[in-house]
Design an enzyme around this catalytic site. Structure first.
Site, short mmCIF file in Angstrom:
data_model
loop_
_atom_site.label_atom_id
_atom_site.label_comp_id
_atom_site.label_asym_id
_atom_site.label_seq_id
_atom_site.Cartn_x
_atom_site.Cartn_y
_atom_site.Cartn_z
CB CYS A 122 -4.21 -2.00 -3.77
SG CYS A 122 -6.03 -2.45 -4.17
CG HIS A 268 -4.64 0.87 -1.16
ND1 HIS A 268 -5.21 1.37 -2.18
CD2 HIS A 268 -5.37 -0.52 -0.93
CE1 HIS A 268 -6.36 0.70 -2.71
NE2 HIS A 268 -6.39 -0.40 -1.92
CG ASN A 299 -9.87 -0.01 -3.00
OD1 ASN A 299 -9.13 0.28 -4.05
ND2 ASN A 299 -10.06 -1.03 -2.17
#
Length: 343
Positions: A122, A268, A299
């Site tokens: 990420c 993020h 996500n």
């Protein structure tokens, strides 16, 4: 004395264009609930997520990247052949070699651009952005395409109550090019490998090659499962909230600005509770626009920051020239934060 000539790059670098691609299929929480004992209310309260996008068979890592990249190239006002390097961050391109970046560079019509993949979870977009800045200032490329792309639906265990609702698919891309003024700040990045086990793949690929079913995960019907991403939720949450807020503050300090100077915060898109906690810890003023793309995109790991950036600009919630703090963090555990001027 060295005989090597000095590099002749640009004095600074900046993001010149951004593009995104979200798969056409929108998956609501109700679909996730078919395989886990939970509720829509619980998923929303724990993550903020109501829907996510899942890729179809034709929406490959390469296809999504090319779509997002084409938009970023057009937004930057350059031609594909001007791209000197292509950096792709992904954990869901399953061929060990060659790098998917080479296929993307070719299909976009670049003139044999340097192309490579990175695996930084990420935080991958932040890593790629930092590498691109270095190339431009060093002079090895005038324009660099940075892509974050994932098909995390391929790595999702739909029977895992802790993670089944989290992940989505998509691609985000930016063009980084020369600038006469600072527009990408110093990067604060690093890793904490002692915590690598908190986010990981359930089973390594070599276990499948051995063929010993006793070493492989099975679903409720006794069928062998594809590897999935698993995590220790509470440990990751605490790390993200407390440690990453410190990293974000370090990035602000390195750029020489305070929270009051910010216009936009693009963390993020892991979990809205993490985002809310970071906003509170950083004491961001009310005028700062906070990206919350996680609500409808889920996500998407390396793709989450550029996708969130693209949406904020497209909706007018952020505008060209705004000062934004971006921070990515995830498996490794790795992280990268910097301050940028939006394209």
């Amino acid at each position: 004395m060295s005989k090597i000539k000095p590099s002749k790059g640009a004095p600074y670098a900046r993001i010149l264009g951004v593009g995104g691609y979200r798969p056409t299929r929108v998956v609501p929480n109700e679909v996730i609930l078919e395989k886990i004992d939970s509720s829509d209310e619980w998923i929303r309260s724990r993550s903020g997520i109501s829907t996510r996008h899942w890729a179809g068979d034709e929406e490959t890592v390469a296809m999504m990247s090319i779509e997002a990249s084409g938009k970023a190239i057009a937004d930057a006002g350059i031609a594909p052949e001007q791209v000197g390097a292509v950096v792709v961050s992904t954990v869901s391109h399953f061929a060990q070699t060659p790098a998917i970046a080479t296929e993307i560079a070719d299909k976009l019509g670049t003139q044999k651009a340097a192309a490579f993949d990175i695996s930084a979870g990420c935080a991958g977009f932040g890593y790629g952005l930092t590498l691109a800045k270095g190339m431009i200032v060093e002079g090895s490329a005038e324009y660099v395409l940075v892509i974050g792309v994932e098909r995390l639906s391929d790595l999702t265990d739909l029977e895992d109550r802790a993670t089944a609702f989290l992940f989505g698919d998509g691609a985000g891309a930016v063009i980084v090019g020369p600038s006469q003024e600072p527009a990408i700040g110093p990067t604060v990045w690093g890793s904490e490998g002692d915590k690598a086990g908190t986010i990981k793949q359930t089973v390594s690929w070599d276990k499948y090659a051995v063929g010993d079913v006793s070493q492989l995960p099975l679903d409720s019907e006794g069928n062998v499962k594809f590897p999935a991403i698993t995590q220790e939720g509470q440990a990751v949450f605490r790390w993200a909230v407390f440690e990453m807020a410190k990293v974000a503050q370090q990035a602000l300090d390195a750029a020489g600005i305070s929270p009051d100077d910010l216009d936009v915060f693009i963390p993020h898109q892991a979990n809205e509770r993490i985002i809310d906690s970071m906003v509170k810890t950083l004491k961001l003023p009310e005028h700062v626009t906070v990206a919350r793309d996680v609500r409808t995109t889920g996500n998407t790991s390396a793709a989450s920051i550029p996708l969130a950036m693209e949406r904020l600009l497209a909706t007018g919630e952020a505008k060209s020239g705004d000062t934004a703090l971006v921070i990515g963090f995830g498996a490794g555990l790795v992280y990268a934060a910097t301050v940028v001027t939006l394209p």
